[in-house]
Design a protein around this motif. Structure first.
Motif, PDB file in Angstrom:
ATOM      1  N   UNK A   1       0.836  -1.211   0.000  1.00  0.00           N
ATOM      2  CA  UNK A   1       0.000   0.000   0.000  1.00  0.00           C
ATOM      3  C   UNK A   1       0.862   1.249   0.000  1.00  0.00           C
ATOM      4  N   UNK A   2       1.937   1.253   0.775  1.00  0.00           N
ATOM      5  CA  UNK A   2       2.816   2.422   0.843  1.00  0.00           C
ATOM      6  C   UNK A   2       3.519   2.636  -0.506  1.00  0.00           C
ATOM      7  N   UNK A   3       4.050   1.577  -1.097  1.00  0.00           N
ATOM      8  CA  UNK A   3       4.745   1.700  -2.383  1.00  0.00           C
ATOM      9  C   UNK A   3       3.834   2.161  -3.506  1.00  0.00           C
ATOM     10  N   UNK A   4       2.592   1.705  -3.487  1.00  0.00           N
ATOM     11  CA  UNK A   4       1.633   2.061  -4.536  1.00  0.00           C
ATOM     12  C   UNK A   4       0.794   3.279  -4.168  1.00  0.00           C
ATOM     13  N   UNK A   5       1.068   3.871  -3.010  1.00  0.00           N
ATOM     14  CA  UNK A   5       0.368   5.052  -2.522  1.00  0.00           C
ATOM     15  C   UNK A   5      -1.146   4.814  -2.413  1.00  0.00           C
ATOM     16  N   UNK A   6      -1.504   3.659  -1.887  1.00  0.00           N
ATOM     17  CA  UNK A   6      -2.909   3.336  -1.654  1.00  0.00           C
ATOM     18  C   UNK A   6      -3.223   3.711  -0.213  1.00  0.00           C
ATOM     19  N   UNK A   7      -4.189   4.605  -0.048  1.00  0.00           N
ATOM     20  CA  UNK A   7      -4.580   5.087   1.280  1.00  0.00           C
ATOM     21  C   UNK A   7      -5.914   4.465   1.688  1.00  0.00           C
ATOM     22  N   UNK A   8      -6.192   4.515   2.970  1.00  0.00           N
ATOM     23  CA  UNK A   8      -7.473   4.034   3.460  1.00  0.00           C
ATOM     24  C   UNK A   8      -8.586   4.826   2.778  1.00  0.00           C
ATOM     25  N   UNK A   9      -9.559   4.132   2.252  1.00  0.00           N
ATOM     26  CA  UNK A   9     -10.683   4.785   1.591  1.00  0.00           C
ATOM     27  C   UNK A   9     -10.489   4.985   0.095  1.00  0.00           C
ATOM     28  N   UNK A  10      -9.276   4.720  -0.432  1.00  0.00           N
ATOM     29  CA  UNK A  10      -9.046   4.869  -1.876  1.00  0.00           C
ATOM     30  C   UNK A  10      -9.876   3.847  -2.647  1.00  0.00           C
ATOM     31  N   UNK A  11     -10.511   4.259  -3.731  1.00  0.00           N
ATOM     32  CA  UNK A  11     -11.265   3.295  -4.544  1.00  0.00           C
ATOM     33  C   UNK A  11     -10.333   2.437  -5.389  1.00  0.00           C
ATOM     34  N   UNK A  12     -10.634   1.161  -5.469  1.00  0.00           N
ATOM     35  CA  UNK A  12      -9.892   0.226  -6.308  1.00  0.00           C
ATOM     36  C   UNK A  12     -10.860  -0.383  -7.311  1.00  0.00           C
ATOM     37  N   UNK A  13     -10.408  -0.499  -8.542  1.00  0.00           N
ATOM     38  CA  UNK A  13     -11.212  -1.121  -9.584  1.00  0.00           C
ATOM     39  C   UNK A  13     -10.789  -2.582  -9.687  1.00  0.00           C
ATOM     40  N   UNK A  14     -11.750  -3.471  -9.855  1.00  0.00           N
ATOM     41  CA  UNK A  14     -11.463  -4.905  -9.885  1.00  0.00           C
ATOM     42  C   UNK A  14     -11.627  -5.417 -11.311  1.00  0.00           C
ATOM     43  N   UNK A  15     -10.579  -6.094 -11.791  1.00  0.00           N
ATOM     44  CA  UNK A  15     -10.582  -6.701 -13.122  1.00  0.00           C
ATOM     45  C   UNK A  15     -10.375  -8.205 -12.965  1.00  0.00           C
ATOM     46  N   UNK A  16     -10.951  -8.955 -13.891  1.00  0.00           N
ATOM     47  CA  UNK A  16     -10.713 -10.390 -13.950  1.00  0.00           C
ATOM     48  C   UNK A  16     -10.307 -10.701 -15.383  1.00  0.00           C
ATOM     49  N   UNK A  17      -9.180 -11.398 -15.551  1.00  0.00           N
ATOM     50  CA  UNK A  17      -8.758 -11.731 -16.914  1.00  0.00           C
ATOM     51  C   UNK A  17      -9.178 -13.159 -17.265  1.00  0.00           C
ATOM     52  N   UNK A  18      -8.859 -13.581 -18.468  1.00  0.00           N
ATOM     53  CA  UNK A  18      -9.311 -14.886 -18.968  1.00  0.00           C
ATOM     54  C   UNK A  18      -8.677 -16.060 -18.233  1.00  0.00           C
ATOM     55  N   UNK A  19      -7.511 -15.835 -17.647  1.00  0.00           N
ATOM     56  CA  UNK A  19      -6.836 -16.903 -16.911  1.00  0.00           C
ATOM     57  C   UNK A  19      -7.330 -17.006 -15.476  1.00  0.00           C
ATOM     58  N   UNK A  20      -8.312 -16.182 -15.105  1.00  0.00           N
ATOM     59  CA  UNK A  20      -8.863 -16.227 -13.762  1.00  0.00           C
ATOM     60  C   UNK A  20      -8.109 -15.388 -12.749  1.00  0.00           C
ATOM     61  N   UNK A  21      -7.217 -14.541 -13.199  1.00  0.00           N
ATOM     62  CA  UNK A  21      -6.478 -13.671 -12.287  1.00  0.00           C
ATOM     63  C   UNK A  21      -7.346 -12.473 -11.922  1.00  0.00           C
ATOM     64  N   UNK A  22      -7.295 -12.093 -10.660  1.00  0.00           N
ATOM     65  CA  UNK A  22      -8.005 -10.918 -10.168  1.00  0.00           C
ATOM     66  C   UNK A  22      -6.984  -9.799 -10.054  1.00  0.00           C
TER      67      UNK A  22
END
Length: 187
Positions: free
Chosen positions: A23-44
């Protein structure tokens, strides 16, 4: 994609904890919105969501208009990176998707506008747009974009002209732009 070697279990409510270091390296803070993707291989895949970047071309046109009206370099950022750039001799490639400077973060966190000007030496120590900015700005105004009570970005006018000063007109312009963009996000 790079493996971290970290494995986490999903709890009974379907939650998973993203480790603090990531979270610190990617600058993700509490409350930040994250978008969820799923690819064809089943990876989230989780990706930080930027509502400002979603406006795309509109935000770029607004930055272009600010530059044309003032002659100062115009920048629009989300919480983490510059998303739109306009100015004379500015390469969008040098600014877009680069981490923002600490002064922009402070303006967003405080939810206040700031004006910076050069000292007698012609340098402005606070005038940066991105981290490790090589450009030498002599004056800068910053207005945070606050939508729904949360800071989501900033509008910046900056000048490299040694004779340039930023005043109430430039401050009102960036505050108006920030207010307008905030209303676009709330609709």
């Amino acid at each position: 994609m790079k493996a971290t070697g970290i494995v986490r279990r999903i709890d009974d409510l379907g939650r998973v904890v993203i480790p603090k270091e990531i979270r610190r390296n990617l600058r993700i803070r509490e409350g930040d919105p994250l978008e969820i993707y799923v690819d064809r291989e089943g990876e989230v895949i989780l990706k930080k969501y930027s509502s400002i970047a979603e406006l795309g071309e509109f935000v770029q046109e607004y930055a272009d208009s600010l530059f044309e009206a003032t002659g100062h370099n115009a920048f629009i950022s989300d919480r983490d990176v510059i998303v739109a750039v306009a100015g004379a001799g500015i390469s969008k490639r040098d600014y877009e998707d680069r981490p923002i400077a600490p002064a922009l973060e402070r303006a967003m966190d405080s939810r206040r506008s700031f004006m910076f000007s050069s000292t007698g030496s012609g340098e402005c120590s606070e005038c940066e747009v991105i981290e490790d900015d090589a450009a030498t700005y002599t004056a800068e105004v910053i207005a945070p974009i606050v939508a729904g009570g949360d800071p989501i970005g900033a509008v910046v006018l900056a000048s490299t002209d040694p004779n340039a000063t930023m005043g109430t007109l430039e401050l009102k312009l960036v505050e108006t732009a920030a207010g307008f963009l905030a209303r676009q996000m709330e609709q």
